[in-house]
Design an enzyme around this catalytic site. Structure first.
Site, PDB file in Angstrom:
ATOM      1  N   GLY A  46      -7.070  -2.381  -1.704  1.00 17.73           N
ATOM      2  CA  GLY A  46      -6.599  -1.425  -2.693  1.00 17.73           C
ATOM      3  C   GLY A  46      -5.184  -1.605  -3.203  1.00 17.73           C
ATOM      4  CD  GLU A 102      -3.055   1.385   2.430  1.00 19.75           C
ATOM      5  OE1 GLU A 102      -3.458   1.092   1.305  1.00 19.75           O
ATOM      6  OE2 GLU A 102      -3.810   1.459   3.405  1.00 19.75           O
ATOM      7  CG  ASP A 103      -4.992   1.827  -2.218  1.00 21.51           C
ATOM      8  OD1 ASP A 103      -4.787   1.789  -0.991  1.00 21.51           O
ATOM      9  OD2 ASP A 103      -6.130   1.910  -2.699  1.00 21.51           O
ATOM     10  CG  ASP A 106      -8.133  10.255   2.135  1.00 23.15           C
ATOM     11  OD1 ASP A 106      -7.940  11.461   2.292  1.00 23.15           O
ATOM     12  OD2 ASP A 106      -9.202   9.802   1.692  1.00 23.15           O
ATOM     13  NE  ARG A 168     -11.175  -2.967  -5.112  1.00 24.74           N
ATOM     14  CZ  ARG A 168     -11.035  -2.258  -3.993  1.00 24.74           C
ATOM     15  NH1 ARG A 168     -10.018  -1.463  -3.841  1.00 24.74           N
ATOM     16  NH2 ARG A 168     -11.923  -2.358  -3.012  1.00 24.74           N
TER      17      ARG A 168
HETATM   18  C1  PRP Z   1      -8.533   3.026   1.425  1.00 21.46           C
HETATM   19  C2  PRP Z   1      -7.062   2.829   1.068  1.00 21.46           C
HETATM   20  C3  PRP Z   1      -6.373   2.952   2.395  1.00 21.46           C
HETATM   21  C4  PRP Z   1      -7.262   3.901   3.167  1.00 21.46           C
HETATM   22  C5  PRP Z   1      -6.629   5.259   3.205  1.00 21.46           C
HETATM   23  O1  PRP Z   1      -9.054   1.835   1.853  1.00 21.46           O
HETATM   24  O2  PRP Z   1      -6.842   1.568   0.492  1.00 21.46           O
HETATM   25  O3  PRP Z   1      -6.289   1.722   3.070  1.00 21.46           O
HETATM   26  O4  PRP Z   1      -8.521   3.974   2.479  1.00 21.46           O
HETATM   27  O5  PRP Z   1      -7.446   6.155   3.896  1.00 21.46           O
HETATM   28  P1  PRP Z   1      -7.033   6.823   5.268  1.00 21.46           P
HETATM   29  O6  PRP Z   1      -5.640   7.379   5.094  1.00 21.46           O
HETATM   30  O7  PRP Z   1      -8.070   7.920   5.395  1.00 21.46           O
HETATM   31  O8  PRP Z   1      -7.141   5.826   6.358  1.00 21.46           O
HETATM   32  P2  PRP Z   1     -10.618   1.483   1.835  1.00 21.46           P
HETATM   33  O9  PRP Z   1     -11.127   1.493   3.254  1.00 21.46           O
HETATM   34  O10 PRP Z   1     -11.321   2.328   0.826  1.00 21.46           O
HETATM   35  O11 PRP Z   1     -10.602  -0.037   1.386  1.00 21.46           O
HETATM   36  P3  PRP Z   1     -10.019  -0.742   0.071  1.00 21.46           P
HETATM   37  O12 PRP Z   1      -8.519  -0.738   0.205  1.00 21.46           O
HETATM   38  O13 PRP Z   1     -10.583  -2.102   0.155  1.00 21.46           O
HETATM   39  O14 PRP Z   1     -10.474   0.040  -1.138  1.00 21.46           O
END
Ligand code: PRP
Length: 183
Positions: A46, A102-103, A106, A168
């Site tokens: 991300g 990070e993107d 959450d 994306r």
């Molecule tokens: C997303 C985002 C963070 C993570 C945040 O990754 O890029 O790494 O979720 O969530 P959290 O705070 O609940 O851990 P994802 O697993 O969707 O993978 P991606 O980056 O490949 O989209």
């Protein structure tokens, strides 16, 4: 073929707002790390767009590394465990001042695990720079020193964030039309 922009119901953050904010955060990091030569660790997938814009907004020398992090478990609920992989040759964090890019934060699980992983590898300091933050979703307490935008709990895509691996490449952050993920 479906136009990806038509799948977005509302633009939450425009391309112009992103550019201005990323420039501002880049300037702050450049000031804070003026004498440190930090190691940027971008968490894939991300963060790839944010990281590439952010490093070009920095005026100080930096090294850049990438790691993959993913939560796993059954499809309805994450196990809360995070799988972290480095590229070939590993990642030399020993004694480094690291900025994780990070993107989105959450639940906080991913960043908490990545931070621990880097300290276990001997990092001197670890700070977080996130493009988006959804504080209302937090389960693991974690705070980003640098954050571009605080957002409500909406289904957002674009600027690196995906839905089912798509969207994306949108240059803005948008809220997906519910019919896209409800069908
Ligand atoms: C997303 C985002 C963070 C993570 C945040 O990754 O890029 O790494 O979720 O969530 P959290 O705070 O609940 O851990 P994802 O697993 O969707 O993978 P991606 O980056 O490949 O989209």
């Amino acid at each position: 073929m479906t136009d990806i922009v038509n799948s977005v119901g509302q633009i939450l953050i425009t391309e112009e707002e992103i550019k201005a904010r990323v420039t501002e955060i880049g300037e702050r990091i450049s000031r804070d790390y003026a004498d440190k030569e930090p190691l940027i660790v971008a968490v894939l997938s991300g963060s790839f767009i944010f990281a590439s814009d952010l490093v070009r907004a920095l005026s100080i020398p930096v090294d850049i590394s990438f790691i993959y992090a993913s939560s796993y478990g059954d499809s309805s609920e994450s196990s809360g465990q995070v799988d972290i992989k480095t590229g070939k040759g590993g990642l030399n964090a020993e004694g480094r001042d690291i900025i994780i890019v990070e993107d989105i934060v959450d639940t906080g699980r991913t960043l908490s695990a990545v931070k621990q992983f880097l300290f276990d590898k001997g990092a001197n300091s670890v700070e977080i720079c996130t493009f988006l933050d959804k504080p209302s979703r937090r389960i693991v307490p974690i705070e980003a020193k640098y954050m571009c935008f605080d957002i409500p709990n909406e289904f957002v895509v674009g600027y690196g964030l995906d839905y089912a691996y798509k969207y994306r490449q949108l240059p803005f952050v948008g809220i997906l039309k519910p019919e896209i993920y409800e069908k």
